[in-house]
Structure formats: structure tokens, C-alpha cells
Design a protein around this motif. Structure first.
Motif, mmCIF file in Angstrom:
data_model
loop_
_atom_site.group_PDB
_atom_site.id
_atom_site.type_symbol
_atom_site.label_atom_id
_atom_site.label_comp_id
_atom_site.label_asym_id
_atom_site.label_seq_id
_atom_site.Cartn_x
_atom_site.Cartn_y
_atom_site.Cartn_z
ATOM 1 N N LYS A 138 45.850 42.061 49.603
ATOM 2 C CA LYS A 138 44.495 42.348 49.134
ATOM 3 C C LYS A 138 44.224 41.722 47.765
ATOM 4 C CE LYS A 138 43.989 46.632 51.763
ATOM 5 N NZ LYS A 138 43.691 48.088 51.707
ATOM 6 N N PRO A 139 43.996 40.427 47.745
ATOM 7 C CA PRO A 139 43.681 39.769 46.468
ATOM 8 C C PRO A 139 42.180 39.807 46.182
ATOM 9 C CG PRO A 139 43.814 38.130 48.174
ATOM 10 C CD PRO A 139 44.122 39.451 48.842
ATOM 11 N N TYR A 140 41.852 39.509 44.952
ATOM 12 C CA TYR A 140 40.493 39.163 44.579
ATOM 13 C C TYR A 140 40.473 37.643 44.529
ATOM 14 C CZ TYR A 140 40.973 43.990 43.265
ATOM 15 O OH TYR A 140 41.270 45.336 43.302
ATOM 16 N N ILE A 141 39.519 37.035 45.187
ATOM 17 C CA ILE A 141 39.555 35.590 45.434
ATOM 18 C C ILE A 141 38.442 34.874 44.678
ATOM 19 C CG2 ILE A 141 39.504 33.786 47.195
ATOM 20 C CD1 ILE A 141 40.393 35.867 49.235
ATOM 21 N N ILE A 142 38.817 33.842 43.935
ATOM 22 C CA ILE A 142 37.852 32.974 43.267
ATOM 23 C C ILE A 142 37.847 31.641 44.000
ATOM 24 C CG2 ILE A 142 37.160 31.905 41.092
ATOM 25 C CD1 ILE A 142 39.105 33.859 39.695
ATOM 26 N N LEU A 145 43.844 33.387 43.511
ATOM 27 C CA LEU A 145 43.987 34.769 43.955
ATOM 28 C C LEU A 145 44.488 35.618 42.788
ATOM 29 C CD1 LEU A 145 45.887 34.155 47.335
ATOM 30 C CD2 LEU A 145 43.432 33.988 46.879
ATOM 31 N N PHE A 146 43.886 36.804 42.616
ATOM 32 C CA PHE A 146 44.341 37.724 41.569
ATOM 33 C C PHE A 146 44.814 39.019 42.204
ATOM 34 C CE2 PHE A 146 43.442 41.353 38.740
ATOM 35 C CZ PHE A 146 44.355 41.053 37.736
ATOM 36 N N PHE A 147 45.995 39.489 41.754
ATOM 37 C CA PHE A 147 46.577 40.728 42.250
ATOM 38 C C PHE A 147 46.825 41.662 41.063
ATOM 39 C CE2 PHE A 147 47.838 37.208 44.918
ATOM 40 C CZ PHE A 147 47.530 37.655 46.199
ATOM 41 N N GLY A 202 49.219 41.372 35.519
ATOM 42 C CA GLY A 202 48.299 40.865 36.533
ATOM 43 C C GLY A 202 48.748 39.494 37.005
ATOM 44 N N LEU A 203 48.716 39.281 38.313
ATOM 45 C CA LEU A 203 49.294 38.076 38.916
ATOM 46 C C LEU A 203 48.196 37.161 39.462
ATOM 47 C CD1 LEU A 203 51.594 36.364 40.227
ATOM 48 C CD2 LEU A 203 51.588 38.027 42.119
ATOM 49 N N PHE A 204 48.229 35.894 39.034
ATOM 50 C CA PHE A 204 47.343 34.859 39.569
ATOM 51 C C PHE A 204 48.172 33.853 40.360
ATOM 52 C CE2 PHE A 204 44.943 36.226 35.810
ATOM 53 C CZ PHE A 204 43.644 36.312 36.301
ATOM 54 N N ILE A 205 47.672 33.459 41.532
ATOM 55 C CA ILE A 205 48.278 32.380 42.315
ATOM 56 C C ILE A 205 47.161 31.450 42.771
ATOM 57 C CG2 ILE A 205 49.522 31.773 44.437
ATOM 58 C CD1 ILE A 205 51.041 34.400 44.207
ATOM 59 N N SER A 206 47.351 30.144 42.575
ATOM 60 C CA SER A 206 46.338 29.170 42.979
ATOM 61 C C SER A 206 46.735 28.482 44.273
ATOM 62 C CB SER A 206 46.121 28.123 41.878
ATOM 63 O OG SER A 206 47.305 27.389 41.636
ATOM 64 N N ASN A 207 45.731 28.159 45.083
ATOM 65 C CA ASN A 207 45.920 27.445 46.341
ATOM 66 C C ASN A 207 45.145 26.135 46.324
ATOM 67 O OD1 ASN A 207 47.367 29.206 48.416
ATOM 68 N ND2 ASN A 207 45.817 30.626 47.686
ATOM 69 N N GLU A 208 45.794 25.047 46.701
ATOM 70 C CA GLU A 208 45.056 23.819 46.929
ATOM 71 C C GLU A 208 44.183 23.975 48.174
ATOM 72 O OE1 GLU A 208 47.275 20.244 47.046
ATOM 73 O OE2 GLU A 208 48.220 20.542 45.087
ATOM 74 N N PRO A 267 49.957 27.468 48.241
ATOM 75 C CA PRO A 267 50.165 28.033 46.905
ATOM 76 C C PRO A 267 50.968 27.096 46.009
ATOM 77 C CG PRO A 267 51.615 29.089 48.491
ATOM 78 C CD PRO A 267 50.707 28.193 49.283
ATOM 79 N N GLU A 268 50.360 26.704 44.895
ATOM 80 C CA GLU A 268 50.990 25.727 44.003
ATOM 81 C C GLU A 268 51.190 26.249 42.586
ATOM 82 O OE1 GLU A 268 52.067 22.726 44.772
ATOM 83 O OE2 GLU A 268 51.277 22.427 46.784
ATOM 84 N N GLY A 269 50.300 27.134 42.122
ATOM 85 C CA GLY A 269 50.373 27.588 40.736
ATOM 86 C C GLY A 269 50.522 29.091 40.651
ATOM 87 N N ILE A 270 51.206 29.560 39.596
ATOM 88 C CA ILE A 270 51.412 30.997 39.403
ATOM 89 C C ILE A 270 51.472 31.305 37.914
ATOM 90 C CG2 ILE A 270 53.915 30.682 39.685
ATOM 91 C CD1 ILE A 270 54.024 33.547 40.831
ATOM 92 N N THR A 271 50.825 32.397 37.515
ATOM 93 C CA THR A 271 50.871 32.834 36.122
ATOM 94 C C THR A 271 50.552 34.318 36.072
ATOM 95 O OG1 THR A 271 50.154 32.290 33.856
ATOM 96 C CG2 THR A 271 48.437 32.400 35.530
ATOM 97 N N PHE A 272 50.847 34.956 34.926
ATOM 98 C CA PHE A 272 50.626 36.385 34.751
ATOM 99 C C PHE A 272 49.775 36.653 33.525
ATOM 100 C CE2 PHE A 272 54.632 36.170 37.072
ATOM 101 C CZ PHE A 272 54.526 37.203 37.995
ATOM 102 N N THR A 273 49.063 37.789 33.539
ATOM 103 C CA THR A 273 48.484 38.322 32.321
ATOM 104 C C THR A 273 49.597 39.042 31.562
ATOM 105 O OG1 THR A 273 47.912 40.497 33.211
ATOM 106 C CG2 THR A 273 46.324 38.712 33.590
#
Length: 298
Positions: free
Chosen positions: A53-57, A288-290, A272-278, A262-268
Motif C-alpha cells: 500500500k504505497p502512496y504513488i507519485i 512510491l512512498f511507504f 519513511g521509505l521512497f522507492i523509484s520506478n523507471e 525499481p531503481e532508486g531507494i532513499t529514506f526520510t
């Protein structure tokens, strides 16, 4: 706060509680909550997240090949880079359509980005690193060449505050066997590379599909709350949770309908977890934010 949620048939209103310890209230995005009319298969998740259940940008086409991402806490934004663009982008999370861009180089295969001590470090797939710092609204760059000869391919770069060094994770390096992944460090003070630890990925190889497919990491970052190393693999559709020395603790399959590439990953700072998708053939690039959750306080 209220976020609009789409289930492809109607718009619903859900109340979402985001504490100040997670993200500012200004985290009002163009967000699509992952929900559909039909029940979706649930995938296992680390105890602090629900990867179903991510929040999607959704991102514009210019960022179809988004790769590395780095969170910037001062104004709740993400700095990102895109393969072959030679540009640094800034996405404001309270207004994701407002994207700034700075050109820093010609087209090369850039794979990841780290923000450390007001300097950006961008990884080329060959292991070369470009450092970027702002001088007013322009970028000053320096490049550092990976010293090893032979076949080395990288897609992952992260900062380890215990080592006080950047860590490069091999995607496909000739020194590795099928079930090992080598790493290297880059010292941002001395500007030198060194070999580091090796990840024993036998358990990963055993659960890949098809079985024993080579494990190829595409992004990595240290969770600032748990201290664990999170490694994503686009090719293998996996999230691996490991210790800082590379010892694997947990392995999770990623839902390909959410994690297209999924190519990128970072945290707040608060987990808080961000993962980017090409982008895919029929899918836009996404971030995607979790939310981080404490399993003891359900």
C-alpha cells in the motif's frame, strides 16, 4: 488530513494520519493510493512497512528513466537523476508537478545519487563518481575515476555514517561468482576508493525466478531508524534487508505490478521509505512512498 483515493471505478475519501515525525503536513501530493476493485495478491513486507500500500507519485515523461533518489529534509523534496540525461532534478513533494533541473554533464549512464554534507555524489555505471555542489544557482562538479580495470558494473551508491564513506554495490562485476556481490567504498574526504565487504547471496540465488538467476542489486540505502541496509533489485524483483557488513537478514519478493522497475531507494530521517520506478511500456515512471510504522504500536 484527507487524501483522494482512486479504485478505478469511483473516488473515495480516506482520512490519513501523517505525524510530524514522518513527513510534514505539506506532504499533499498528487497521490494515487494503490487500490483496485478486485482483490490484489498480498506480498510479505518488512515489519515496519506495508509494501502493498504505497502512496504513488506519477512522474512526467522526462523522468521515464529515473534512477537514483535522495531525500532533502529542509524543504521536503527529492533530488533525483535520470539515466543518460546528465541532469540533476528537484521534485517538491508538496507540489510534484513543480520540477527544477540543472545540467551538469553530457549523456552518460548515471545510476544513483547520494546527498551528503551539502554535496551530491552521482554514480556512473562504470564506478566513476561525480560530485556536485551549488555555487549560487549553478553546479560545480568534480569527477573521480574508479581505479579497477576489467568488467565492473554498478547501480547502487549509499552513505554509511559509521564508516563515514560512500559504498558502491556491484550489479555485475567480473570478480563475483553467481552468489556473491562485491562492494567498494569511496572516501569523500580523501577521494579514494577501497575494496569493502562481500555479500554472500546464496539464499538470494535460491529464491530468484528462474532459480539461481544472478542477483543484481539496483539500489541501496541504510534505514536511519533500524540501521539495516535495504537493497532493491529491479531484475530479480527483490528487496533484501541486510546488516551493514552485508549479512543478509530478510528477503522479500516485490509485486511487479507496483515495482515495475525499481531503481532508486532513499529514506526520510524518521524511516519513511521512497522507492523509484523507471517507466514501462504501458506505465509511467513513479515514486512510491511507504510510511514507517512501529510494529509494537499497531
Amino acid at each position: 488530513m484527507v487524501i483522494l483515493v482512486s479504485d478505478n471505478t469511483m473516488i473515495k475519501r480516506y482520512k490519513l494520519s501523517i505525524s510530524r515525525s514522518s513527513l510534514p503536513v505539506s506532504f499533499l501530493l498528487t497521490i494515487i493510493f494503490f487500490a483496485c476493485g478486485q482483490k490484489k495478491e498480498e506480498y510479505n513486507s518488512p515489519s515496519n512497512y506495508n509494501l502493498n500500500k504505497p502512496y504513488i507519485i506519477k512522474l512526467p515523461s522526462e523522468l521515464d528513466e529515473i534512477s537514483g533518489i535522495a531525500y532533502y529534509r529542509k524543504d521536503n523534496s527529492l533530488f533525483v537523476e535520470s539515466d543518460n540525461k546528465g541532469c540533476l532534478y528537484k521534485i517538491f513533494l508538496n507540489k510534484p508537478t513543480d520540477i527544477r533541473k540543472w545540467k551538469f554533464s553530457h549523456k552518460r549512464d548515471y545510476e544513483d545519487i547520494v546527498l551528503y554534507d551539502s554535496t551530491f555524489y552521482i554514480l556512473n555505471n562504470t564506478g566513476d563518481i561525480v560530485s556536485l555542489s551549488f555555487l549560487h544557482d549553478s553546479l560545480v562538479s568534480h569527477e573521480y575515476t574508479f581505479p579497477e580495470n576489467g568488467k565492473y558494473e554498478f547501480e547502487s551508491l549509499y552513505y554509511d555514517d559509521k564508516l563515514q564513506k560512500l559504498v558502491l554495490v556491484c550489479k555485475d562485476c567480473e570478480i563475483d561468482k553467481n552468489a556473491t556481490v562485491s562492494t567498494y567504498t569511496f572516501d569523500p574526504q580523501q577521494f579514494t576508493y577501497s575494496s569493502a565487504f562481500t555479500i554472500d547471496a546464496k539464499n538470494v540465488a535460491e529464491i530468484t525466478i528462474p532459480k539461481s538467476t544472478k542477483y543484481k542489486p539496483s539500489g541501496a540505502s541504510i534505514n536511519p531508524v533500524t540501521g539495516d541496509l535495504y537493497i532493491i533489485s529491479s531484475i530479480n524483483k527483490l528487496l533484501v534487508v541486510a546488516g551493514r557488513n552485508g549479512t543478509i537478514k530478510e528477503i522479500y519478493h516485490l509485486n511487479p505490478s507496483l515495482f515495475n522497475q525499481p531503481e532508486g531507494i532513499t529514506f526520510t530521517p524518521n524511516g519513511g521509505l521512497f522507492i523509484s520506478n523507471e517507466a514501462g511500456e504501458a506505465q509511467a515512471a513513479t515514486i512510491l512512498f511507504f510510511q514507517f510504522k512501529n510494529p509494537e504500536n499497531k
